[in-house]
Design an enzyme around this catalytic site. Structure first.
Site, short mmCIF file in Angstrom:
data_model
loop_
_atom_site.label_atom_id
_atom_site.label_comp_id
_atom_site.label_asym_id
_atom_site.label_seq_id
_atom_site.Cartn_x
_atom_site.Cartn_y
_atom_site.Cartn_z
N ARG A 33 1.89 17.16 43.69
CA ARG A 33 2.31 15.97 42.77
C ARG A 33 2.16 16.53 41.33
NH1 ARG A 33 -1.25 11.32 45.42
NH2 ARG A 33 -2.79 12.13 44.26
N ARG A 74 -0.34 4.80 38.35
CA ARG A 74 -0.33 6.23 38.15
C ARG A 74 1.03 7.00 38.55
NH1 ARG A 74 -3.79 8.77 43.26
NH2 ARG A 74 -1.89 8.47 44.35
N LYS A 131 -11.26 7.98 43.45
CA LYS A 131 -11.88 9.01 44.14
C LYS A 131 -11.78 10.20 43.17
CE LYS A 131 -9.75 9.24 47.95
NZ LYS A 131 -9.05 8.14 47.47
N ASP A 146 -15.11 -0.92 40.02
CA ASP A 146 -14.56 -1.98 38.73
C ASP A 146 -14.04 -1.39 37.63
OD1 ASP A 146 -14.89 -5.62 38.40
OD2 ASP A 146 -13.26 -4.37 37.77
N ARG A 192 0.67 3.43 51.64
CA ARG A 192 -0.79 3.48 51.23
C ARG A 192 -1.37 2.07 51.26
NH1 ARG A 192 -1.62 9.08 48.34
NH2 ARG A 192 -0.13 10.30 49.37
N GLY A 200 -5.68 5.63 45.41
CA GLY A 200 -5.75 4.69 44.42
C GLY A 200 -6.83 4.21 43.82
N VAL A 201 -7.88 4.44 44.48
CA VAL A 201 -9.22 3.70 44.21
C VAL A 201 -9.92 4.36 42.99
CG1 VAL A 201 -10.77 4.66 45.81
CG2 VAL A 201 -11.11 2.33 45.18
N GLY A 222 -12.10 6.80 50.26
CA GLY A 222 -11.83 5.42 49.82
C GLY A 222 -10.20 5.53 49.84
N PRO A 223 -9.53 4.26 49.86
CA PRO A 223 -8.14 3.98 49.73
C PRO A 223 -7.59 4.94 48.64
CG PRO A 223 -9.11 2.02 49.06
CD PRO A 223 -10.25 2.84 49.27
N1 GDP Z 1 -9.13 13.89 56.39
C1 GDP Z 1 -9.06 14.39 55.43
N2 GDP Z 1 -8.18 13.65 54.26
C2 GDP Z 1 -7.97 14.41 53.02
C3 GDP Z 1 -8.44 15.77 52.96
N3 GDP Z 1 -7.97 15.96 51.77
C4 GDP Z 1 -7.40 14.54 51.20
N4 GDP Z 1 -7.72 13.78 52.20
C5 GDP Z 1 -7.24 12.25 51.88
O1 GDP Z 1 -5.89 12.01 51.90
C6 GDP Z 1 -5.58 10.92 51.46
C7 GDP Z 1 -4.40 11.10 50.34
O2 GDP Z 1 -5.10 12.07 49.35
P1 GDP Z 1 -3.73 12.45 48.19
O3 GDP Z 1 -2.36 12.58 48.82
O4 GDP Z 1 -4.42 13.18 47.61
O5 GDP Z 1 -3.47 10.92 47.72
P2 GDP Z 1 -4.49 10.17 46.81
O6 GDP Z 1 -5.77 9.58 47.73
O7 GDP Z 1 -3.69 8.91 46.44
O8 GDP Z 1 -5.28 10.83 45.76
C8 GDP Z 1 -6.88 10.48 50.49
O9 GDP Z 1 -7.39 9.59 51.23
C9 GDP Z 1 -7.91 11.55 50.67
O10 GDP Z 1 -9.04 11.34 50.45
C10 GDP Z 1 -8.86 16.37 54.11
O11 GDP Z 1 -9.02 17.58 53.71
N5 GDP Z 1 -9.17 15.77 55.22
N1 ADP Z 2 -12.17 1.60 37.20
C1 ADP Z 2 -10.95 2.16 37.08
N2 ADP Z 2 -10.32 1.01 36.44
C2 ADP Z 2 -8.86 1.15 35.93
N3 ADP Z 2 -8.31 2.09 36.43
C3 ADP Z 2 -9.03 3.27 37.18
C4 ADP Z 2 -10.19 3.16 37.38
N4 ADP Z 2 -10.57 4.11 38.26
C5 ADP Z 2 -9.48 5.04 38.27
N5 ADP Z 2 -8.34 4.40 37.62
C6 ADP Z 2 -6.98 4.81 37.56
O1 ADP Z 2 -6.29 4.62 38.82
C7 ADP Z 2 -5.53 5.60 39.33
C8 ADP Z 2 -5.92 6.02 40.69
O2 ADP Z 2 -7.00 6.91 40.40
P1 ADP Z 2 -7.24 8.12 41.37
O3 ADP Z 2 -8.63 8.80 40.81
O4 ADP Z 2 -6.24 9.04 41.26
O5 ADP Z 2 -7.43 7.49 42.72
P2 ADP Z 2 -7.59 8.29 44.22
O6 ADP Z 2 -7.99 9.85 43.86
O7 ADP Z 2 -8.66 7.73 44.87
O8 ADP Z 2 -6.45 8.26 44.81
C9 ADP Z 2 -5.62 6.67 38.20
O9 ADP Z 2 -4.42 6.43 37.26
C10 ADP Z 2 -6.89 6.40 37.48
O10 ADP Z 2 -6.86 6.74 36.02
#
Ligand code: GDP
Ligand code: ADP
Length: 412
Positions: free
Chosen positions: A185, A278, A158, A313, A289, A155-156, A152-153
């Site tokens: 980070r 975040r 995950k 959501d 991003r 910030g979504v 997923g994108p």
């Molecule tokens: N292809 C691939 N993508 C990864 C891997 N680990 C993390 N990512 C992706 O890289 C993107 C950036 O991850 P991150 O820097 O942790 O940022 P975040 O998604 O904002 O938490 C996210 O879409 C992750 O799902 C990996 O091992 N392989």
């Molecule tokens: N359903 C939601 N509603 C509001 N905020 C959320 C929700 N899910 C996650 N967040 C917040 O959004 C930010 C990004 O979540 P994060 O799990 O780090 O996303 P990802 O891993 O996809 O990059 C975090 O600060 C988290 O607490």
């Protein structure tokens, strides 16, 4: 029909009818070549010679004699993680791979597969023209639940959803720790959130075939090593991978069977708000991003890679929906069948009946007197190189009640 052992016959020029080759189990109790511990298996026009000794050292090496090349030894590229040396082994030809049963080795290290014609080997063969590609995969008794790929994108949510899952079900799930070249980070710990790696190191390991998938994401390299996934599964846990859409596509094309889930934001405005709130990225990284997010969402929803799409959501609702997908709702009963603790005899002879390998102890008097043979069922193999081969089943069978005589020959 059970075939006896006939590795002392020489099919070096492929004289035996293919049918007979396909049934033969080779065993290196008969020193099949110049007094060394080797087995040779004929497949079509090629002879696969496995093993060997140098002085007192036993090693596992693969040599291929190709009758299409006037009986020349050809260059071999061995992929996957190969077994460490062993003092003897048995080899049994299966459909597209050779089963190797190491002798005198630990129970968790004695079943291996040398893949010679699997989809993975054929894919890699295209990248290694002019050489013969084979791939090693360690055999593991029993099954594990399919790993779960979550994409997923940025910030979504995950990471948030995965943290909730790992906190509520710590003994059921394990996280695949990716490698990345991005900087840590905030509170992120090396070896926990990521293996923070130098680019040249990661590029070499990718070249060495140690990665299941890798991708350039938001200007950094990310990748999932084979061991990152397999270590979680070896611990009997369901593996969770947090990877991008490119990575999910690669895993979908790999031998690893997984469940694929894409997480969507309720809107781009909400996604931007979460990413900014975040507070972990610079303005430039946030904008990069967000630019990538639109394409990722499009890919997630229309590429056909993902089995399920979840909208994050309300967090609690999304988490409940995720648990339902994983069979974790309150009515779920997930009986865990522990793999059987049956050890292969330290020294053995083998024979094959369809997808059943009959293993007969040939070692100590005590083991010989044991009326049990071991049956290894290879009819439901899962996964494979570059990772583990799972789905093996092992049974101890009473040789007398089954009508087997002592030398591995059974009912005809
Ligand atoms: N292809 C691939 N993508 C990864 C891997 N680990 C993390 N990512 C992706 O890289 C993107 C950036 O991850 P991150 O820097 O942790 O940022 P975040 O998604 O904002 O938490 C996210 O879409 C992750 O799902 C990996 O091992 N392989
Ligand atoms: N359903 C939601 N509603 C509001 N905020 C959320 C929700 N899910 C996650 N967040 C917040 O959004 C930010 C990004 O979540 P994060 O799990 O780090 O996303 P990802 O891993 O996809 O990059 C975090 O600060 C988290 O607490």
């Amino acid at each position: 029909m059970v075939w006896g052992l006939d590795s002392d016959k020489d099919f070096s020029m492929g004289e035996a009818p293919i049918g007979q080759d396909l049934q033969n189990g080779n065993d290196n109790d008969f020193e099949s070549k110049s007094g060394t511990f080797e087995t040779s298996t004929i497949i079509g026009e090629k002879k696969y010679v496995i093993g060997g000794t140098a002085g007192e050292t036993f090693y596992v090496k693969v040599q291929i004699l190709d009758n299409n090349c006037l009986g020349e030894w050809v260059n071999v590229v061995e992929l996957g993680t190969k077994p460490i040396s062993c003092n003897g082994h048995s080899a049994v030809l299966l459909k597209d791979r050779i089963l190797i049963l190491k002798k005198n080795s630990n129970p968790d290290d004695c079943i291996w597969f040398l893949e010679v014609d699997t989809t993975y080997v054929r894919q890699q063969q295209k990248k290694n023209l002019g050489t013969e590609v084979v791939a090693w995969s360690k055999g593991v008794i029993g099954n594990v639940e399919k790993p779960v790929v979550i994409s997923g994108p940025s910030g979504v949510g995950k990471g948030t959803l995965i943290s909730l899952l790992m906190k509520e079900f710590p003994s059921m799930f394990g996280f695949s720790v990716s490698h990345t070249t991005r900087a840590p980070r905030g509170m992120e710990k090396d070896g926990v959130h990521y293996h923070f790696t130098e680019k040249n190191v990661m590029e070499k390991e990718i070249k060495d075939g140690k990665f299941l998938e890798f991708a350039s994401v938001h200007g950094n390299l990310y990748g999932t090593s084979v061991e990152a996934v397999e270590l979680v599964s070896d611990a009997g846990k369901r593996c969770i991978l947090d990877i991008d859409v490119q990575g999910a596509r690669s895993v979908r094309a790999s031998p690893l069977e997984a469940m694929f889930i894409f997480i969507c934001p309720p809107s781009m405005d909400e996604l931007e708000k979460r990413l900014r709130d975040r507070g972990t990225e610079t303005e430039e990284q946030v904008l990069k991003r967000l630019r990538n997010a639109q394409a990722e969402i499009e890919q997630g929803r229309s590429s056909g890679i993902f089995d399920h799409i979840l909208f994050n959501d309300n967090l609690e609702d999304c988490y409940e929906n995720l648990k339902k997908l994983l069979g974790l709702d309150e009515y779920a009963t997930t009986p865990k069948s522990a793999p059987k603790e049956i050890n292969l005899p330290r020294d053995h002879s083998v024979s094959k009946i369809d997808d059943k390998i009959i293993i007969n102890s040939t070692s100590s008097k005590l083991e010989k007197e044991s009326k049990n043979l071991i049956m290894l069922d290879v009819s439901c193999l899962k996964g494979g190189a570059p990772g583990r081969t799972r789905g093996l089943n092992i049974e101890a069978i009473d040789s007398f009640s089954e009508g087997f005589n002592g030398n591995g020959n059974g009912p005809i």
